[in-house]
Scaffold this motif. Structure first.
Motif, short mmCIF file in Angstrom:
data_model
loop_
_atom_site.label_atom_id
_atom_site.label_comp_id
_atom_site.label_asym_id
_atom_site.label_seq_id
_atom_site.Cartn_x
_atom_site.Cartn_y
_atom_site.Cartn_z
N VAL A 1 51.32 36.91 52.35
CA VAL A 1 52.69 36.67 51.86
C VAL A 1 52.75 36.84 50.36
N ARG A 2 51.93 36.08 49.66
CA ARG A 2 51.95 36.14 48.20
C ARG A 2 51.11 37.30 47.69
N ILE A 3 51.58 37.91 46.59
CA ILE A 3 50.89 39.04 45.97
C ILE A 3 50.36 38.56 44.62
N GLY B 1 44.64 39.30 39.89
CA GLY B 1 43.83 38.35 39.14
C GLY B 1 44.34 36.95 39.38
N GLU B 2 44.61 36.22 38.31
CA GLU B 2 45.10 34.85 38.43
C GLU B 2 46.62 34.77 38.42
N GLU B 3 47.30 35.91 38.26
CA GLU B 3 48.75 35.90 38.10
C GLU B 3 49.46 36.34 39.38
N GLU B 4 50.65 35.79 39.60
CA GLU B 4 51.53 36.29 40.66
C GLU B 4 52.06 37.65 40.26
N ARG B 5 52.12 38.56 41.22
CA ARG B 5 52.69 39.89 40.95
C ARG B 5 54.00 40.00 41.72
N ASN B 6 55.06 39.51 41.12
CA ASN B 6 56.36 39.46 41.77
C ASN B 6 57.23 40.63 41.29
N LYS B 7 56.87 41.83 41.70
CA LYS B 7 57.62 43.02 41.30
C LYS B 7 58.09 43.82 42.50
N ILE C 1 58.32 34.76 51.14
CA ILE C 1 57.91 34.84 49.74
C ILE C 1 58.83 34.00 48.86
N GLY C 2 60.10 33.87 49.26
CA GLY C 2 61.00 33.00 48.51
C GLY C 2 60.56 31.56 48.56
N ILE C 3 60.11 31.13 49.75
CA ILE C 3 59.62 29.76 49.90
C ILE C 3 58.29 29.57 49.17
N ALA C 4 57.39 30.56 49.34
CA ALA C 4 56.04 30.43 48.77
C ALA C 4 56.06 30.40 47.25
N THR C 5 56.99 31.15 46.64
CA THR C 5 57.04 31.22 45.17
C THR C 5 58.16 30.38 44.59
N GLU C 6 58.85 29.62 45.44
CA GLU C 6 59.97 28.78 45.00
C GLU C 6 61.03 29.60 44.27
#
Length: 562
Positions: free
Chosen positions: A67-69, A72-78, A250-255
């Protein structure tokens, strides 16, 4: 000019053996492999997009979180997760068959290669109803050889896979437009599901192309009988249902951060400004078309005036509606890259091929013809010059494949211009696709993988392994070359440090650490190391050319003296 090809055999395509003419999809598949496989396995991971996508997919494989992308240590929300799912699946298949591992880059490129192949086959399959069998075969071959598509097959990211969904969806749309009463519910479902998959690959770009084409056709025709054939009443919900589960997850997982960053950060910044210096003036895509669509661009350019005059013909009308409104949108967006218009190339190649094999075609204007020829000659010479000049510039040496690129480019130009003088434009189009094979092979297999200074990250990983074998996770940091390929080559636990001061403090943070310091940050590193009473020991150095920034860099590897 009418787009339907004549029923009699066309000598312009007599280059193919009868066996392949009877099996056009087999010919196209073989042509694609000959064009695309050189360099596919041997080119290291490239910066920046490919390494980012591949590393995020590898972390998805290793974490099991689909679900989440993360990069490294950062979220990739693109971008949505569709391409990462495809890349993860290809890695699992490759590892299950023991053909490769997740540390290699080529398994992540398989969805790009498969997507490009499906796009070429879809162009032929659906193009037959629009331009006839021989023109569809020629157009698909021209698409396969386009320089931009050849490049995209070698890059593990979204665009080649997206092209497959758009080519398939627009092929089905064309059937609904030309024969609405014969368009089945199964075809309509395929259309909407392909758009849903396109959303999972790259958000709104997939639906945008048919939406703009549909609006254009409805306005120009003043009716839309095809709309009922597409069955949007249940088709739109089907499209949304295909994409909605992941977007909800992904909306739930990343708030909600994914939507804020993907829409507000990534998409709007590309529309309003030239993101990452990828700015271009209006007309950018027309000016670069001769390069991106080489070697078939000159034929497409010659065909466009005739296509416009023939715009009342339904197949031509549909293909123009596929191209024109989306092209104008891409030209209006501030961020510009050559591959952005790739979803429009199937229609452009079909228009060019239909003109090329039509015996009633009107010849291109003199200046129009010379512009196309200049582009053809210029790009061929540029590729040959690149194959010859890049090794000399980087390493003061010549590679045998670079020398072979010169006659390959020369033969291509000579034979294509000769066919054009004989007005055998169809033969010229097919010759271009076939003769591009040795030219691309020389550049992508014989030259590019052997340009050692370009591939900094693999050499850095080898130096770390040689001088600090078995380095624990989190014990390596780098400053001065924080490119995504470093994470793919060494691992997600690499600490990307901003300054030389940060590098010294990282080295002081615990025993057994190793840090790579770029030459521009070395003075700050040594100054801070002195202030911390450190005695760093240089254990290796790697020098290369950072093509993302256009400058040379030397990385010095340090650890604390024992």
């Amino acid at each position: 000019m009418h787009l339907s090809a004549p029923s009699s055999p066309d000598p312009s395509l007599g280059l193919l053996p009868d066996a392949l003419q009877r099996r056009p999809k087999l010919f196209l598949a073989l042509l694609c492999l000959l064009l695309w496989l050189p360099g596919f396995f041997t080119l290291p991971a490239t910066d920046r997009d490919e390494a980012r996508f591949a590393q995020a997919s590898r972390q998805m494989v290793e974490s099991g979180d689909h679900v989440r992308i993360r990069f490294g240590e950062e979220e990739r929300n693109k971008k949505p997760a569709g391409i990462h799912w495809l890349q993860s699946a290809s890695v699992h298949v490759v590892e299950a068959t023991r053909l490769g591992t997740r540390d290699m880059i080529w398994p992540y490129r398989l969805p790009s290669l498969a997507g490009a192949l499906l796009a070429v086959l879809a162009t032929f399959h659906w193009g037959r109803a629009m331009v006839g069998r021989r023109a569809a075969l020629l157009g698909a071959a021209m698409l396969a050889s386009c320089l931009v598509l050849v490049a995209e097959t070698h890059i593990a990211k979204t665009d080649a896979a997206l092209l497959a969904t758009i080519a398939g969806a627009m092929g089905l749309f064309g059937q609904a437009y030309l024969r609405p009463t014969a368009f089945s519910a199964r075809q309509a479902a395929g259309f909407w599901l392909l758009l849903g998959l396109g959303i999972l690959l790259k958000g709104p770009i997939g639906p945008m192309v048919p939406l703009l084409a549909g609006i254009t056709l409805a306005v120009s025709d003043r009716e839309a009988s095809w709309l009922r054939a597409l069955r949007p009443g249940w088709g739109v919900p089907l499209m949304l249902a295909a994409a909605a589960p992941w977007f909800i997850a992904i909306g739930i997982a990343t708030e909600g951060r994914f939507f804020q960053q993907a829409v507000g950060g990534d998409m709007l910044s590309k529309i309003g400004s030239g993101e990452e210096k990828h700015w271009g003036p209006p007309g950018y895509y027309l000016l670069t078309f001769g390069i991106a669509a080489f070697p078939g661009a000159w034929i497409v350019l010659a065909a466009l005036p005739n296509a416009w005059h023939d715009r009342l013909n339904p197949p031509t009308r549909f293909l123009l509606a596929w191209v024109v409104p989306s092209w104008l949108v891409f030209e209006a967006v501030q961020t510009k890259l050559p591959h952005y218009t790739l979803p429009l190339y199937p229609a452009l190649m079909l228009l060019g091929a239909a003109w090329a094999i039509n015996p009633m075609r009107s010849p291109p204007g003199r200046w129009w013809r010379w512009i196309g020829i200049a582009g053809l000659v210029g790009v061929a010479a540029g590729l040959a010059g690149l194959a010859l000049g890049a090794p000399w510039y980087l390493e003061r040496r010549l590679l045998p494949a670079g020398l072979l690129a010169i006659p390959a480019a020369g033969v291509l130009v000579f034979l294509l211009l000769r066919a054009a003088r004989l007005r055998a434009w169809g033969r010229a189009g097919l010759l271009g696709a076939l003769l591009a094979v040795p030219l691309y092979a020389a550049v992508l297999e014989g030259v590019a993988p052997h340009l050692t200074p370009l591939w900094i990250a693999p050499r850095l990983a080898a130096a770390v392994e040689a001088r600090a074998p078995g380095l624990p996770a989190g014990h390596f940091g780098i400053t001065g070359h924080s490119e995504p390929s470093v994470l793919f080559a060494i691992g997600q636990d690499v600490r990307l440090l901003r300054t030389g001061t940060d590098a010294a403090e990282f080295l002081a943070g615990g025993p057994g650490r190793v840090v790579a310091v770029g030459d521009r940050a070395e003075a700050d590193f040594r100054r801070r190391a002195t202030g911390l009473a450190l005695m760093p020991e240089e254990i290796a150095s790697v020098t290369g050319f950072n093509y993302s920034r256009g400058r040379w860099v030397t990385l010095l590897l340090y650890r604390l003296a024992s």
